[in-house]
Design a protein around this motif. Structure first.
Motif, short mmCIF file in Angstrom:
data_model
loop_
_atom_site.label_atom_id
_atom_site.label_comp_id
_atom_site.label_asym_id
_atom_site.label_seq_id
_atom_site.Cartn_x
_atom_site.Cartn_y
_atom_site.Cartn_z
N CYS A 157 -12.58 1.08 -3.27
CA CYS A 157 -13.41 0.34 -3.00
C CYS A 157 -13.65 0.25 -1.30
O CYS A 157 -12.25 0.71 -0.74
CB CYS A 157 -13.27 -0.98 -3.18
SG CYS A 157 -14.00 -2.29 -2.73
N ARG A 202 -0.72 9.20 -5.93
CA ARG A 202 -1.64 8.94 -4.05
C ARG A 202 -3.20 9.08 -4.89
O ARG A 202 -3.43 10.36 -4.61
CB ARG A 202 -0.85 8.59 -3.48
CG ARG A 202 -2.25 8.20 -2.40
CD ARG A 202 -1.95 7.99 -1.36
NE ARG A 202 -0.57 7.09 -0.35
CZ ARG A 202 -0.85 5.97 -0.55
NH1 ARG A 202 -1.92 5.18 -0.17
NH2 ARG A 202 0.47 5.24 0.09
N GLN A 209 -5.18 0.03 -5.54
CA GLN A 209 -6.40 0.91 -6.17
C GLN A 209 -5.45 2.28 -5.97
O GLN A 209 -5.98 3.65 -6.07
CB GLN A 209 -7.43 0.84 -5.28
CG GLN A 209 -8.48 -0.33 -6.01
CD GLN A 209 -9.72 -0.52 -4.77
OE1 GLN A 209 -10.14 0.44 -4.60
NE2 GLN A 209 -10.43 -2.07 -4.88
N HIS A 210 -4.04 2.63 -4.53
CA HIS A 210 -4.37 3.73 -4.24
C HIS A 210 -3.14 4.11 -5.35
O HIS A 210 -2.99 5.40 -5.42
CB HIS A 210 -3.12 3.51 -2.80
CG HIS A 210 -2.01 3.05 -3.35
ND1 HIS A 210 -2.07 1.08 -3.26
CD2 HIS A 210 -0.52 2.75 -2.53
CE1 HIS A 210 -1.10 0.57 -3.75
NE2 HIS A 210 -0.10 1.53 -3.14
N CYS A 221 -7.38 -6.90 -4.82
CA CYS A 221 -6.46 -5.29 -5.35
C CYS A 221 -5.74 -5.27 -4.36
O CYS A 221 -5.22 -5.32 -3.00
CB CYS A 221 -7.50 -4.21 -5.37
SG CYS A 221 -8.79 -5.03 -6.37
N PHE A 259 -10.74 -2.10 0.02
CA PHE A 259 -9.07 -2.07 0.38
C PHE A 259 -8.03 -1.24 0.82
O PHE A 259 -8.61 -0.46 2.03
CB PHE A 259 -8.84 -1.09 -0.90
CG PHE A 259 -8.09 -1.17 -1.44
CD1 PHE A 259 -7.05 -2.18 -2.39
CD2 PHE A 259 -6.83 0.38 -1.12
CE1 PHE A 259 -5.77 -2.04 -2.70
CE2 PHE A 259 -5.51 0.32 -1.87
CZ PHE A 259 -5.11 -1.28 -2.22
N GLY A 260 -7.53 -1.79 1.22
CA GLY A 260 -6.39 -0.92 2.15
C GLY A 260 -6.54 -1.20 3.50
O GLY A 260 -6.93 -2.28 3.79
N TYR A 308 0.26 3.80 -12.66
CA TYR A 308 -0.54 2.23 -12.60
C TYR A 308 0.19 1.80 -14.41
O TYR A 308 0.19 0.20 -14.18
CB TYR A 308 -2.08 2.74 -12.09
CG TYR A 308 -2.41 0.82 -12.64
CD1 TYR A 308 -2.25 0.12 -11.88
CD2 TYR A 308 -3.25 0.86 -13.17
CE1 TYR A 308 -2.78 -1.70 -11.68
CE2 TYR A 308 -4.14 -0.36 -13.79
CZ TYR A 308 -3.56 -1.61 -12.84
OH TYR A 308 -4.35 -2.50 -13.05
N PHE A 312 1.15 -1.28 0.21
CA PHE A 312 -0.27 0.14 -0.31
C PHE A 312 0.27 1.33 -0.07
O PHE A 312 0.31 2.36 0.21
CB PHE A 312 -1.02 0.25 0.99
CG PHE A 312 -1.92 -1.58 1.40
CD1 PHE A 312 -2.62 -1.36 0.48
CD2 PHE A 312 -2.18 -2.26 2.70
CE1 PHE A 312 -3.32 -2.94 0.86
CE2 PHE A 312 -2.49 -2.99 2.60
CZ PHE A 312 -3.21 -3.33 1.34
N SER A 315 -7.03 8.36 -3.82
CA SER A 315 -8.42 7.87 -3.73
C SER A 315 -8.33 6.31 -3.49
O SER A 315 -8.87 5.95 -5.01
CB SER A 315 -10.14 8.62 -3.00
OG SER A 315 -9.00 9.62 -2.10
N PRO A 316 -8.40 5.49 -2.25
CA PRO A 316 -9.05 3.97 -3.77
C PRO A 316 -11.15 4.10 -3.77
O PRO A 316 -11.41 4.59 -3.10
CB PRO A 316 -9.20 2.76 -2.38
CG PRO A 316 -8.15 3.61 -1.57
CD PRO A 316 -8.17 5.01 -1.22
N TRP A 369 -6.27 -3.38 -10.97
CA TRP A 369 -5.67 -2.76 -9.77
C TRP A 369 -4.37 -3.76 -8.67
O TRP A 369 -5.24 -3.89 -7.56
CB TRP A 369 -6.55 -2.57 -8.99
CG TRP A 369 -7.18 -0.86 -9.11
CD1 TRP A 369 -6.52 0.30 -9.83
CD2 TRP A 369 -8.63 -0.66 -9.03
NE1 TRP A 369 -7.03 1.46 -9.75
CE2 TRP A 369 -8.62 0.85 -9.40
CE3 TRP A 369 -9.73 -1.47 -8.86
CZ2 TRP A 369 -10.22 1.75 -9.96
CZ3 TRP A 369 -10.78 -0.25 -9.04
CH2 TRP A 369 -10.62 0.74 -9.20
#
Length: 416
Positions: free
Chosen positions: A63, A58, A81-82, A78, A66-67, A88, A30, A60-61, A404
């Protein structure tokens, strides 16, 4: 366990941020390149405690599962997502570029064919029956803890909207509290639910799942370990206008969009071929499309997948002849002498790649090859075998269908 502050240098092949530690690389989930974080470190694995410098990449995810602060735990479905789109997409393409470079290969690598939220038609969930209800979701990374989900932005709306119905079917079928896997495929005729690992299913469970499925709409088939338990409708998918009934729990590409992109690249490359071998053919993702213009010999080790392909080709109109052969191409690849009747070959192996088959292709006179892969490392190895034998890599296209995540597909085209 120790606490220290580190700076993330790059993303690793699994999607974790990597920092330089005194004893080697430290993997920190992350995080993103350029970030400075305080971590609790155990051996070469770090857990973020706080962030003093955040990356401008960076975001915001998408979902809330996530994280590290995700609802019900950090969902392992995933890992990225960040990360903003620019970083990416470059990371995904870089996985292919770096794998090729490791084998001394520097062909043109096209921009990434991107994936979008809501495209996944095939999802593999983990599930477990508990006293409080049916857990359905994904394992937390490096854990057996199931993160129970109520949303999933990568999945198609047709699957997400039926999560409660899927739980009801799973609850009717589960016999104990042991965890199991469930592959959900969205087909043209409804959801195909393929359970794996539910033990000792008896008449009680069979009746319960039958009553459950017949009381709702949208479930085409339910199976366990390949045994069909109920099939209100034949699940049907489409390969280039040819309807196919996939085997229960059989392999299909995870998104229709990625499948179409891969097929387009393969078909364009094999454009004028008259006789084509499709190796590791599955249920006909490429073979049935190619058969619009060329004779195809499809070779596959999974008998049920091959039967699905054969049935589809026999009942479709407008196809050139399609022959099928059940064969373990890992143990018994098509020999160079067998390949001489083909003017083109496409192969799409599992993650292990097609090393032995490529050694035979290298000895053959096949003029055009399309290599499809879900593993850049084994793709690079296979391409290096072909390149050493005089094949010219005319292009490589990375394709994202596992949004992701750290997984990337690729299609390479070669000529001799």
């Amino acid at each position: 366990m120790s606490t220290e502050t580190v700076t993330i240098n790059r993303l690793g092949s699994g999607g974790d941020g990597i920092a330089a530690g005194p004893d080697g690389p430290v993997y920190v989930p992350f995080t993103l390149p350029g970030e400075t974080v305080a971590i609790a470190r155990v051996k070469n694995h770090g857990t973020v405690m706080s962030t003093s410098v955040a990356s401008p990449d960076r975001v915001s995810p998408a979902c809330h599962h996530f994280g590290p602060d995700g609802r019900n735990g950090a969902c392992g479905g995933c890992s990225l997502q960040h990360a903003g789109e620019t970083l990416y997409h470059a990371y995904k393409r870089g996985l292919v570029v770096d794998a090729l470079k490791s084998k001394g290969l520097t062909p043109d690598v096209a921009p990434l064919v991107i994936a979008r939220p809501g495209e996944r038609r095939r999802m593999v969930f983990t599930a477990r029956k508990t006293e409080k209800g049916m857990l359905l979701g994904f394992n937390q990374a490096s854990s057996h803890h199931i993160v129970d989900i109520d949303e999933c932005p990568i999945s198609s709306p047709g699957i997400v909207s039926r999560l409660d119905a899927i739980r009801l079917v799973a609850d009717a079928l589960a016999t104990d509290s042991q965890g199991f896997r469930l592959t959900v495929l969205e087909t043209l005729s409804g959801l195909d639910l393929a359970f794996e690992g539910i033990r000792k299913i008896g008449d009680k469970q069979r009746r319960a799942v039958t009553e459950c499925v017949l009381s709702m709409r949208g479930i085409a088939r339910v199976s366990n370990d390949g045994e069909i338990l109920i099939e209100p409708q034949k699940p049907q998918i489409d390969f280039g206008g040819v309807p196919v009934i996939p085997p229960a729990g059989g392999f299909t590409q995870a998104t229709k969009q990625a499948e179409e992109a891969m097929a387009s690249l393969v078909l364009d490359h094999l454009d004028k071929a008259k006789r084509v071998a499709d190796l590791f053919s599955g249920s006909g993702t490429f073979a049935l499309r190619i058969a619009r213009t060329a004779r195809v010999h499809a070779v596959e080790g999974d008998e049920k997948a091959l039967q699905a392909l054969d049935h589809a080709s026999r009942h479709a109109q407008g196809l050139k002849p399609v022959t099928v052969e059940k064969r373990d191409l890992f143990r018994r690849p098509l020999m160079a002498s067998e390949l001489k009747v083909f003017d083109a070959v496409v192969f799409d192996p599992p993650r292990a790649g097609a090393e032995h088959q490529c050694r035979e292709l290298a000895r053959s006179g096949v003029k055009k090859i399309a290599a499809v892969s879900c593993n850049p490392v084994t793709l690079a190895r296979d391409l290096s075998i072909l390149a050493a034998a005089g094949y010219r890599i005319t292009g490589v296209t990375p394709i994202d269908q596992f949004l992701w995540s750290s997984h990337v597909e690729a299609v390479a085209t070669l000529e001799k």
